[in-house]
Design a protein around this motif. Sequence first.
Motif, PDB file in Angstrom:
ATOM      1  N   LEU A 154       6.639  12.152   1.738  1.00 29.95           N
ATOM      2  CA  LEU A 154       5.351  11.840   1.140  1.00 29.95           C
ATOM      3  C   LEU A 154       5.155  10.329   1.155  1.00 29.95           C
ATOM      4  O   LEU A 154       6.125   9.570   1.151  1.00 29.95           O
ATOM      5  N   GLY A 155       3.882   9.909   1.147  1.00 36.41           N
ATOM      6  CA  GLY A 155       3.600   8.483   1.082  1.00 36.41           C
ATOM      7  C   GLY A 155       4.056   7.895  -0.250  1.00 36.41           C
ATOM      8  O   GLY A 155       4.048   8.581  -1.264  1.00 36.41           O
ATOM      9  N   GLN A 156       4.487   6.655  -0.240  1.00 40.53           N
ATOM     10  CA  GLN A 156       4.965   5.989  -1.455  1.00 40.53           C
ATOM     11  C   GLN A 156       4.224   4.668  -1.624  1.00 40.53           C
ATOM     12  O   GLN A 156       4.164   3.865  -0.680  1.00 40.53           O
ATOM     13  N   LEU A 157       3.687   4.469  -2.820  1.00 39.50           N
ATOM     14  CA  LEU A 157       3.018   3.207  -3.118  1.00 39.50           C
ATOM     15  C   LEU A 157       4.066   2.108  -3.253  1.00 39.50           C
ATOM     16  O   LEU A 157       5.054   2.283  -3.972  1.00 39.50           O
ATOM     17  N   GLY A 187       0.835  -1.197   0.000  1.00 40.51           N
ATOM     18  CA  GLY A 187       0.000   0.000   0.000  1.00 40.51           C
ATOM     19  C   GLY A 187       0.865   1.240   0.000  1.00 40.51           C
ATOM     20  O   GLY A 187       2.052   1.192  -0.344  1.00 40.51           O
ATOM     21  N   ILE A 188       0.261   2.369   0.406  1.00 42.15           N
ATOM     22  CA  ILE A 188       1.031   3.610   0.512  1.00 42.15           C
ATOM     23  C   ILE A 188       1.681   3.614   1.884  1.00 42.15           C
ATOM     24  O   ILE A 188       1.011   3.452   2.902  1.00 42.15           O
ATOM     25  N   SER A 189       2.986   3.775   1.909  1.00 39.90           N
ATOM     26  CA  SER A 189       3.659   3.670   3.204  1.00 39.90           C
ATOM     27  C   SER A 189       4.918   4.527   3.233  1.00 39.90           C
ATOM     28  O   SER A 189       5.276   5.186   2.243  1.00 39.90           O
ATOM     29  N   GLN A 190       5.568   4.515   4.387  1.00 38.08           N
ATOM     30  CA  GLN A 190       6.831   5.226   4.547  1.00 38.08           C
ATOM     31  C   GLN A 190       7.821   4.295   5.214  1.00 38.08           C
ATOM     32  O   GLN A 190       7.493   3.618   6.185  1.00 38.08           O
ATOM     33  N   VAL A 191       9.036   4.273   4.689  1.00 38.45           N
ATOM     34  CA  VAL A 191      10.091   3.498   5.333  1.00 38.45           C
ATOM     35  C   VAL A 191      11.297   4.408   5.515  1.00 38.45           C
ATOM     36  O   VAL A 191      11.524   5.311   4.711  1.00 38.45           O
ATOM     37  N   TYR A 192      12.026   4.173   6.561  1.00 34.80           N
ATOM     38  CA  TYR A 192      13.225   4.971   6.833  1.00 34.80           C
ATOM     39  C   TYR A 192      14.428   4.050   6.878  1.00 34.80           C
ATOM     40  O   TYR A 192      14.407   3.020   7.553  1.00 34.80           O
ATOM     41  N   TRP A 193      15.501   4.442   6.179  1.00 34.65           N
ATOM     42  CA  TRP A 193      16.753   3.697   6.235  1.00 34.65           C
ATOM     43  C   TRP A 193      17.834   4.635   6.753  1.00 34.65           C
ATOM     44  O   TRP A 193      17.928   5.785   6.332  1.00 34.65           O
ATOM     45  N   GLY A 194      18.706   4.134   7.597  1.00 35.44           N
ATOM     46  CA  GLY A 194      19.878   4.917   7.969  1.00 35.44           C
ATOM     47  C   GLY A 194      20.001   5.180   9.450  1.00 35.44           C
ATOM     48  O   GLY A 194      19.131   4.800  10.241  1.00 35.44           O
ATOM     49  N   VAL A 252      16.172   6.391   0.555  1.00 38.41           N
ATOM     50  CA  VAL A 252      15.766   6.821  -0.789  1.00 38.41           C
ATOM     51  C   VAL A 252      14.340   6.476  -1.200  1.00 38.41           C
ATOM     52  O   VAL A 252      13.899   6.884  -2.263  1.00 38.41           O
ATOM     53  N   ILE A 253      13.619   5.745  -0.412  1.00 36.52           N
ATOM     54  CA  ILE A 253      12.327   5.239  -0.882  1.00 36.52           C
ATOM     55  C   ILE A 253      11.269   6.343  -1.013  1.00 36.52           C
ATOM     56  O   ILE A 253      10.607   6.467  -2.035  1.00 36.52           O
TER      57      ILE A 253
END
Lengths: 390, 265
Positions: free
Chosen positions: A136-139, A103-110, A120-121
């Motif tokens: 912003l949300g990302q599909l 779905g539309i979500s957010q992920v954090y790396w680092g 970068v997602i």
Amino acid sequence: MKPLICLLLLLFISPAIQAWEISNELSQESRVYLQDGSFGNTDSVALTTTFQPDISHSWDDDRMVISILPYFRSSSPDQERSQVDIREASFVGSWEYVELRAGISQVYWGVTESQHLVDVINQTDFVENSDGESKLGQLMIAPTLVTDYGNLSYFFLPHFRERTFPGSAGRFRTELVVDTNNPIYTNDEKEAHVDHAFRYTNYIEGVEYGLSYFTGTDREPLFVQENESLRPKYVQMQQFGLDAQYVTGAWAFKFEGINKNREDLSSYYALTTGVEYTFGNVYKGMDIGVLAEYLYDDRGTGSQAFFPNHVFSGACLAFNNEQDTNILAGFLYDGTKTRFNSFRMEASSRINNQWKWAVEINSIFNTLSDQPFYSFRNDDYVQLTLSTYF
Amino acid sequence: MTKTKLLLLGMILVSFSPLNAMTPEAKGLDIAQKIDAHDQGWGSQVANVVMVLRNRHGQESKRKMVIKSLEDTIKGDDMGDKALTLFKTPKDVKGTSFLSFTHTEGPDEQWLYLPALRRVKQIASDNKSGPFMGSEFAFEDISTQEVGKYTYKFLRDEFINKEAGFVFERYPVDKKSGYTKQVVWVDAIEYRIHKIDFYNRRNAFFKTLTYERYAKYTKNIWRPSKMAMVNHITGKSTELIWNNYAFNKKLSVRDFDKNALKRLK
């Protein structure tokens, strides 16, 4: 928006409403700029109201979770800051060896604080805050294989989102306004280009590390001048990333490095590395953390790189009190020009269970015309945000 | 002498000599081991907890959370129990979650997930004496009380709520602990802790924790319905009110990892 409204309606008429958790945040942000902007953007006060409902449902001992986070922002004088977005509308399921995020979500790396190279997602919501922390949300469809030898994730990213930029009345703009209505895509599929990413993470004996690879549309645009505006140009890129952190005693050692390869441009390396030390429980439970990070970009000074050779030093005070009072402050020092470039401070505290205040001070100074943030030199501000939760 | 050797010595003393012939140190350790042995076999546990913070003037504020725990079933290694705390209110911290891995020796590992940033941060492990979420409970008070984390000294027999019991002292091994000494009251029937007096680094009488209204759950597992911590220096207090204890939920290590932190709401 239609599916969201339907979903919301469904929620409210559903007899299973008790199983859903709803919590809302309403914020009023008042920002005062200390100078006139450099480009006729002379309004000194910006007022912004945001409304963020947080709707969630979890079952099977929290192994299955649905989250819906609509986001409404109304701002003046810069209409480009007004926005309706879906920050999250996702399902996350966890089974023995697999986790699925769809779905539309957010992920954090680092791991570093001063900048987030590896992450970068999600696209940056630049008009929300120039610090780049708002996304912003990302599909996506992102399965993760969970093993004793680390986690391996794949990200299927079928829809690209453009970066937000301020309009002519806004601050943190360039001399020519970015024409967000006319982006240039070098790939024929434009925003429908499917991006892919892989990430492997592991944690051994206090060392946490991640390896990542991204191929697809660069979230960070180039700019093409056309008549009296700048058109954002989104190119294809590949990025390799490495991030690592080692926490021992009161110390945390951090590293993030990337190699980014954009079409028709030479590849470059960039890194952030640093240490953090926490003085725990120094007075009445207060923790003081101090950190220093070095930021390097091999494109060097005078390029598109924001931080080619900089040092960030900061401190955070966590009062660990009933109000959850926190203060963060940081300086950025340009190692090439041997001068300080910016200062930022954030403080927040709960007033009671319903209310919270937050103050933010941001200042950019001593800039030279060959630095990318030279255009922001007159955009110093003091901001007060009052938020209520219900 | 290493702790393992001390432990061995303790066990040898227990097996070869009657209790009253033991040194106060060995008898204290023996009681601590019995407390540990009586609290085994619970597997996993989920409870809804209300935290009530009170200042000196009696003004209250409340936090609601869900606390999940996973028993360490593999003995002999360094790993202890795991715990995950998920905050539900105040709403500005809803979705914030805290994961801790207890170690039988050496510092625990702790992670905090901040939902606004979608970010899991590992917490410096030295910081165990600091307050947990602004309460009178320190991080070290809410982590699992592994036997190896203290040395012991038996003080006396004493009746607790008309039941036979013991009073002993324990001394944190870790120099980063906020305490020099804890005095523990435990009953001799089910080995439930009823009260702990804490002495701070200056050896001043600092806090008292009382465990109230014990109830029996699965397999002889006893749990209090209320834990009340009073700070004698500031006059502040914090109560943890435990509701809806659920055991045997078939939780696994997968419910206690960083992915779980990011998922929970």
